[in-house]
Write a protein that holds these residues in place. Structure first.
Motif, PDB file in Angstrom:
ATOM      1  N   GLY A  11       0.815  -1.209   0.000  1.00 45.00           N
ATOM      2  CA  GLY A  11       0.000   0.000   0.000  1.00 45.00           C
ATOM      3  C   GLY A  11       0.850   1.261   0.000  1.00 45.00           C
ATOM      4  N   ILE A  12       1.919   1.255   0.779  1.00 42.59           N
ATOM      5  CA  ILE A  12       2.827   2.406   0.796  1.00 42.59           C
ATOM      6  C   ILE A  12       3.490   2.594  -0.560  1.00 42.59           C
ATOM      7  N   PHE A  45       1.055   4.167  -2.923  1.00 45.31           N
ATOM      8  CA  PHE A  45       0.887   5.589  -2.599  1.00 45.31           C
ATOM      9  C   PHE A  45       2.069   6.406  -3.133  1.00 45.31           C
ATOM     10  N   ASP A  73       1.959   6.699  -6.901  1.00 45.85           N
ATOM     11  CA  ASP A  73       0.969   7.680  -7.347  1.00 45.85           C
ATOM     12  C   ASP A  73       1.538   9.095  -7.292  1.00 45.85           C
ATOM     13  N   LYS A  74       2.452   9.348  -6.348  1.00 50.68           N
ATOM     14  CA  LYS A  74       3.008  10.685  -6.203  1.00 50.68           C
ATOM     15  C   LYS A  74       4.158  10.945  -7.174  1.00 50.68           C
TER      16      LYS A  74
END
Length: 388
Positions: A27-28, A31, A34-35
């Motif tokens: 999950g990290i 994330f 995505d950035k």
């Protein structure tokens, strides 16, 4: 307490903490990706470049590999069998294109030039029929409502077309991509046919010995599912195209070969494809005469009867085991997510996902039987599942 301990062991025991930690890390990573996704643009470009020839090569591999295996059983060396097949198919396609291309090109040009006239004539006939029926008094109101609410459709369509043309203005890039596919596809296909089994064995050796048998089982199931689907669907689509061409010639429908080719191409997509392919033929037939539409309907019913009762059952068999409603849902979802590529590859992708889900479900059943089967009753196990 024993029940709680058993439940924790059922979920994985100490491995449960590792699994949850792994999910958190994934999950990290998502994330973070995505950035900073722009950093991976070169990788995306590389993947988008090599994916089309690889997909085409795998499709051709599933079609040609059984023939290569057959030639190998006849004691023809595999490499020579591959060369014979590739040269033979290339020569056959070249001959067919040289013989039929002029006629098909002329027919396609004429169809695209006249099709708007067919649609316009059909709309005029429908309008006349409505005006002369009991719906006539409501026609003007409906027409005004359509004009007031959809009057800007030409502008909207024009803007989309303009954007599309802007997107494909880079002709050099388009030509380059086409050349890359054209050059790399035969090379990838050659090595897939030559070393496909060795490549699989090499990949399996990279895995820990504990997982090799399970991964090999999953790959074999995927290969059987996807291979049978690709082989069967292309053969079925070809048969549909040939039967429709014969039927169109018999009833004297215009643009027979073009409409049959459209039907063969769209029939690669199950259920939705054949339905869409009949629309242009129906428009041409109804403008010609109601009797031609009746003859077209008869031809279509006969072809669908032959396909549904003789062609598909004997060619496709029961390998896929996917309900028709599931196929339609998969096609709609895949089409919305990935466009035309999703429609074409949706069913093979679903077949792969189904193999994975079935494998893990069997593992779940085996694990449940180990911890709860004797006390609460056991799941029925498939033959391929193992107690792990």
């Amino acid at each position: 307490m024993n029940s709680e301990n058993r439940f924790i062991k059922f979920l994985g025991g100490r491995n449960l903490v590792f699994s949850l930690s792994l999910l958190i890390l994934i999950g990290i990573m998502i994330f973070i990706y995505d950035k900073i996704s722009f950093v991976f643009n070169p990788i995306i470009v590389v993947l988008s470049t090599i994916t089309p020839p690889i997909i085409l090569a795998f499709i051709a591999y599933y079609l040609l590999n059984p023939i290569v295996d057959f030639l190998e059983r006849l004691r023809i060396k595999r490499i020579w069998g591959i060369v014979i097949i590739i040269l033979g198919i290339s020569g056959l396609l070249a001959g067919i294109i040289l013989l039929t291309a002029p006629a098909i090109e002329a027919q396609v040009k004429e169809l695209f030039r006249n099709f708007p006239n067919y649609v316009q004539q059909l709309w005029k006939d429908v309008t006349t029929s409505i005006e002369n029926s009991f719906l006539g008094p409501y026609y003007d109101n409906a027409y005004d409502w359509v004009v007031s609410n959809f009057s800007d459709i030409p502008g909207i369509v024009g803007s989309y077309i303009g954007n599309a043309f802007e997107g494909i203005q880079n002709v050099a890039s388009t030509v380059t991509n086409f050349v890359v596919v054209l050059v790399t596809f035969p090379i990838i296909l050659f090595f897939l046919l030559k070393d496909g089994d060795r490549f699989k064995a090499y990949c399996l050796k990279l895995l820990p010995p504990k997982f090799r048998k399970d991964v090999n089982q999953i790959l074999d199931n995927m290969d059987a599912q996807v291979g049978s689907y690709i082989q069967g669907q292309i053969i079925v689509a070809t048969c549909i195209g040939i039967l429709l061409y014969i039927g169109y010639l018999i009833i004297g429908l215009d643009y027979a070969i073009t409409l049959a080719i459209i039907a063969a191409i769209t029939s690669v997509v199950p259920y939705l494809g054949p339905t869409l392919s009949i629309i242009p033929a129906a428009i041409i037939a109804i403008v010609d005469s109601p009797f031609m539409l009746l003859k077209l309907a008869i031809v279509w019913v006969i072809v669908q009867f032959l396909e549904g009762n003789f062609i598909s059952p004997n060619i496709m068999g029961k390998t896929m085991k996917i309900h028709p409603l599931t196929i339609v849902i998969v096609l709609l979802v895949a089409g919305n997510l990935f466009g035309i590529i999703g429609v074409i590859l949706g069913i093979p992708g679903y077949a792969i996902l189904k193999v994975l889900v079935a494998y893990f479900y069997n593992k779940f059943k085996a694990r449940y039987n180990r911890y709860y089967g004797e006390e609460y009753g056991a799941y029925a196990q498939d033959q391929q599942s193992e107690n792990k």
